[in-house]
Structures are given as structure tokens and as C-alpha cells.
Design an enzyme around this catalytic site. Structure first.
Site, PDB file in Angstrom:
ATOM      1  N   ASP A  92       0.885  -1.154   0.000  1.00 60.69           N
ATOM      2  CA  ASP A  92       0.000   0.000   0.000  1.00 60.69           C
ATOM      3  C   ASP A  92       0.930   1.213   0.000  1.00 60.69           C
ATOM      4  OD1 ASP A  92      -1.603   2.173   0.553  1.00 60.69           O
ATOM      5  OD2 ASP A  92      -2.929   1.071   1.903  1.00 60.69           O
ATOM      6  N   LYS A 128      -3.196  11.207  -1.293  1.00 62.84           N
ATOM      7  CA  LYS A 128      -2.340  11.439  -0.127  1.00 62.84           C
ATOM      8  C   LYS A 128      -0.986  11.971  -0.605  1.00 62.84           C
ATOM      9  CE  LYS A 128      -5.798   9.043   1.741  1.00 62.84           C
ATOM     10  NZ  LYS A 128      -5.776   7.634   2.046  1.00 62.84           N
TER      11      LYS A 128
END
Ligand SMILES: *Cc1c(COP(=O)(O)O)cnc(C)c1O
Length: 470
Positions: free
Chosen positions: A228, A271
Site C-alpha cells: 500500500d 495522499k
């Protein structure tokens, strides 16, 4: 070095302060509503900060997801959107940026991170298989479970202790992985799900050595590792700062090496990558990529846009490049530490060491008189909003959901309220205001009472659950 901020480092040098490596070209006015209005807004939102209107929020620290301020170059890129249905030139820019900075072979774009998690879970998890990971993430685990997988946590024990000062608190405990292999057999493990930094543990990093050792172990057993990569550049900063041999390497070099120990990645580009929307799945295996590329057409959009507009892919391609600049990341993490230092100086309990994207208030220590079943972290987020209009997020028992087998609450050791710092959005003065608001709430902690859940949705309940005051 631990805990040193660019500011304190500047002070130690005698006189020079540090400042953000950008100046402001456009401003967005903020508004503060009265305490009475906040009380009404909070009640209408069922004491869930996700259900507040953003117009009723003063400083919004709900999330760092999609809340980034884009640069003038990214905005210029927005005008270069090639909105062709197929083969948009912006897709090729994005693919090249991913290959250059993350180093994987094949790119499947998705509308955001969970789109990539969904597709990866569908192609890589067989019903009944285990998926092991260094602490769960909400959407990641849900997609693994919806594909029939069973999640097993293999993070080191220190990650569950808010006071442990382990420098790489996100590390995988290789003995836990080995124990699972011994117990269920490698063929029953779908893959290892490696998150960096570990959001739910407080934005804690994983070391390069840990990734390298994990690769060796997984190679012995033919287990794939999927990363991730949502905050992998923030993770690279901690490796540069704390791990021997990496002080003179650039973040870009560290990121490339880290990704090289994994077989592919899911990415929430909202992000690290300084964009407002977007995501991708990257793979090295051609066959798996063919499957992903086919499935994306079903759920997201054609394999050259995957739910993103051409202009969004362009902003993202530029954002990837900007996010890998060392001075950007120093300022980003420096701001988070500035807030953390103020709070620790005042004795307010937070997760230490301070991670990359947020300050996590330790709600158990904040409200020792509120039992976990009365939602201390949810309560703290509500109280903070009431005091000052600052919006935070619960990361505790509400976020942890229910056990898929027994239906009981999952009761995580960490009961946290997250103050998430958007990238390039707020100034140091905003951080001062936030710190003072937390202090005010802390001073009233003894008289604060918990909440009860009045409505619970089936999936990812923290987004839409409603509460009442006890
Ligand atoms: C946000 C996030 C995701 C999910 O991505 P979305 O873009 O919100 O769908 C996955 N993993 C981590 C660590 C995240 O922070």
C-alpha cells in the site's frame, strides 16, 4: 534526531528558522461559527465529524485525503487534459511518472485507492485464503474480506503501544508471518499486504531492512508482497532520517529501492501525490496485469483512465514528481512535528514517535474514565469540534468495525483521535490554534461523558454511524 523539527534544528544552529518551500498565490477564506451553532451542527451530525458540513468547520483536520493544495504547475496541467475516452496522453504521462518514481512495470489507473484495492483483492485472493498485513486499513481489509479473504495482523507488538519509541513501529514481525505459514501453509496465504507508513498505528514507518528481510522470507515460500504505497514517500523520509546508510540517498532513490522488494502496489494518490483525486494499481506480473486491466473496465472505466479525467491524471503525474522532492517532504513532516512538539510539551498524550501525516491523540489516556464501548476517541473528536470548530477523526473502536465471524465489536488496543494535516494547506499559526484547542479540551476532560451509538451502517461504519450523548 528523533523528534527534532526543522525549527528546533534551526534554533540549535543559533538563529536561522525554517520555512515552507513555497509561497501562497491564492487564498480560500475561513469562517468560524459560534459555539451555539457548533452545538447544533454537532447534534445534527450525530456526533460524527464525517457528517458535518465543511462550511461549519474552521480548521479541517479530518483527513489528508484529497485535501492537498495543488501547485501552480499542477493547475497548469489541469488545462492540458486530453479527455479522449481511450489512450489519453495524460495517461502516458502518469504511467511514465509511476514507472520512474515507483519502478513498477504496469499501471492500471483507478478512481482512488479503494478502487485499486478492490481489483487487487478480486484477482489475488481466493475465498478461504489468509491475507496477512502490518495492521489493517479500513478499506483494504474490507475488500480483502469481500473477496473471501481472512485478514491476519502481523505487525510488531510495539505498534499497539502508543508510548513505545521504536523508530520503525510499522515493521512486520517476521516470526508472526512464519508462524502463519507453519500453521496454514504458504499456499493458503493470498499475499502479504504491506502498508507504509502504517496509518492505523499512527503513521509509523517500515524500515528498508524489514522490507528486504520480508522479501527473502516470502521468496522462500512463493508468497507475493503487495504494497500500500499511499504514503510510501513519507516512509522514505523516515528511512533517510533513521536508517544507517540512507542519510545521503534522495527520497526518490529510497522509494525505488523500497518498491523493488514488492510485486506491485495499490495507491491512493489523494495522499502523498498532492492531488485531489486519483489512484492506481501497479503490477510487475504481466498475467495479473492483464486480469486487472480487464476488471478495471467493469468497475472503474477504460484501462487508460480508470475513473479519472485526463486533467486529473496530468495533475497527478506532476504531483508525483513534486512529492518526491526532499525539501517538500521535510516541510510536510516538519509541520506535523511542530504540532506534536507543542502537545507533548504540554503533557497531552499522543502516539509517539510522531508519524508522517498526523498527530494521533491517545483517547484512552485522555479519558481514562470513559470505557471503550462508550467511544472515547469519537467523544474527543466531538469535543474538539465543539470547543473550536476543528474537525478531527476517530481511529478506534468505531473504525475497527465488527468481527466478520462473531459480529462483536473489534476492540483495538489503540483508541485514537487523529488530527490529520493536509499538505501545503495550513500555516504554522493554524497549528498553534489547533494545539491550544486540544489543550482547552484536555483541561475539561474530567467532566466529559461518552457516547452511545444510535445508528450503525453495515459497511465501514465510522463514515456514517450516528451517536447520542450519554
Ligand atoms: C486513504 C487510504 C486508502 C484508501 O484510499 P482512497 O483513495 O481513500 O480510496 C488505502 N490505504 C491507506 C493507507 C489510506 O490512507
Amino acid at each position: 534526531m528523533l523528534g527534532a523539527t526543522p525549527q528546533t534544528m534551526g534554533q540549535q544552529l543559533g538563529r536561522r528558522s525554517w520555512a515552507e518551500p513555497w509561497k501562497i498565490k491564492m487564498v480560500e477564506p475561513l469562517r468560524v461559527i459560534t459555539r451555539d451553532e457548533r452545538e447544533r451542527a454537532l447534534r445534527a451530525a450525530g456526533y460524527n465529524t464525517f457528517l458535518l458540513k465543511s462550511d461549519d468547520v474552521y480548521i479541517d483536520l479530518l483527513t489528508d485525503s484529497g485535501t492537498n493544495a495543488m501547485s501552480d504547475r499542477q493547475w497548469a496541467g489541469m488545462l492540458l487534459g486530453d479527455e479522449a475516452y481511450a489512450g489519453s496522453r495524460n495517461f502516458y504521462h502518469l504511467e511514465a511518472a509511476m514507472q520512474k518514481y515507483y519502478g513498477y512495470k504496469y499501471l492500471t489507473p483507478t478512481h482512488q485507492g479503494r478502487g485499486a484495492e478492490h481489483i487487487l483483492s478480486q484477482i489475488a485472493v481466493k475465498p478461504g485464503q489468509f491475507v496477512c498485513g502490518n495492521m489493517y486499513f479500513t478499506t483494504t481489509r474490507l475488500h480483502q474480506e469481500l473477496a473471501g479473504g481472512m485478514f491476519t495482523d502481523v505487525i510488531i507488538d510495539e505498534a499497539h503501544d502508543p508510548a513505545s519509541l521504536h523508530p520503525f513501529k510499522g515493521n512486520v514481525d517476521l516470526r508472526k508471518v512464519q508462524a502463519l505459514i507453519d500453521q496454514v501453509g504458504a499456499q493458503n496465504i493470498a499475499y502479504l499486504s504491506l502498508a507504509v507508513t502504517v496509518n492505523m498505528a499512527g503513521g509509523q514507518p517500515v524500515s528498508m531492512a524489514n522490507a528486504r528481510e520480508l522479501r527473502a522470507l516470502c521468496n522462500q515460500h512463493g508468497i507475493k508482497i503487495f504494497l500500500d504505497a499511499t504514503r510510501a514517500l513519507e516512509n522514505a523520509f523516515f528511512i533517510q532520517e533513521r536508517e544507517a546508510g540512507y542519510q545521503n540517498k534522495t527520497l526518490a532513490e529510497i522509494l525505488r529501492e523500497f518498491c523493488s522488494y514488492t510485486d506491485g502496489a495499490t495507491m491512493s494518490a489523494k495522499k502523498d501525490s498532492l492531488a485531489n483525486i486519483g489512484g492506481w494499481l501497479a503490477l510487475n506480473d504481466e498475467e495479473l496485469f492483464q486480469e486487472a486491466s480487464n476488471l478495471v473496465v467493469v468497475y472503474e472505466g477504460l484501462h487508460t483512465y480508470g475513473g479519472m479525467a485526463g486533467r486529473d491524471m496530468e495533475a497527478l503525474a506532476i504531483g508525483i514528481e513534486e512529492s518526491a522532492q526532499d525539501d517538500h517532504m521535510r516541510a510536510r513532516i516538519g509541520q506535523v512535528r511542530y504540532l506534536g512538539d507543542l502537545l507533548t510539551d504540554w503533557g497531552i498524550p499522543i502516539v509517539l514517535p510522531v508519524g508522517g501525516h498526523a498527530i494521533f491523540l491517545d483517547a484512552r489516556a485522555f479519558y481514562p474514565h470513559i470505557p471503550q464501548d462508550e467511544f472515547p476517541a469519537q467523544t474527543l473528536a466531538a469535543e474538539l469540534y465543539l470547543d473550536s470548530g476543528i474537525r478531527a477523526m476517530e481511529r478506534g473502536i468505531v473504525s475497527a468495525g465488527r468481527n466478520a465471524q462473531t459480529g462483536d465489536h473489534n476492540r483495538p488496543k489503540l483508541e485514537l483521535t487523529r488530527l490529520t494535516i493536509p499538505r501545503r494547506v495550513y500555516t504554522q499559526a493554524h497549528m498553534d490554534v489547533v494545539a491550544e484547542a486540544v489543550k482547552a479540551v484536555y483541561e475539561h476532560r474530567a467532566t466529559t461523558r461518552g457516547l452511545k451509538m444510535a445508528f450503525e451502517p453495515k459497511y465501514l461504519r465510522f463514515f456514517q454511524a450516528r451517536f447520542e450523548r450519554l
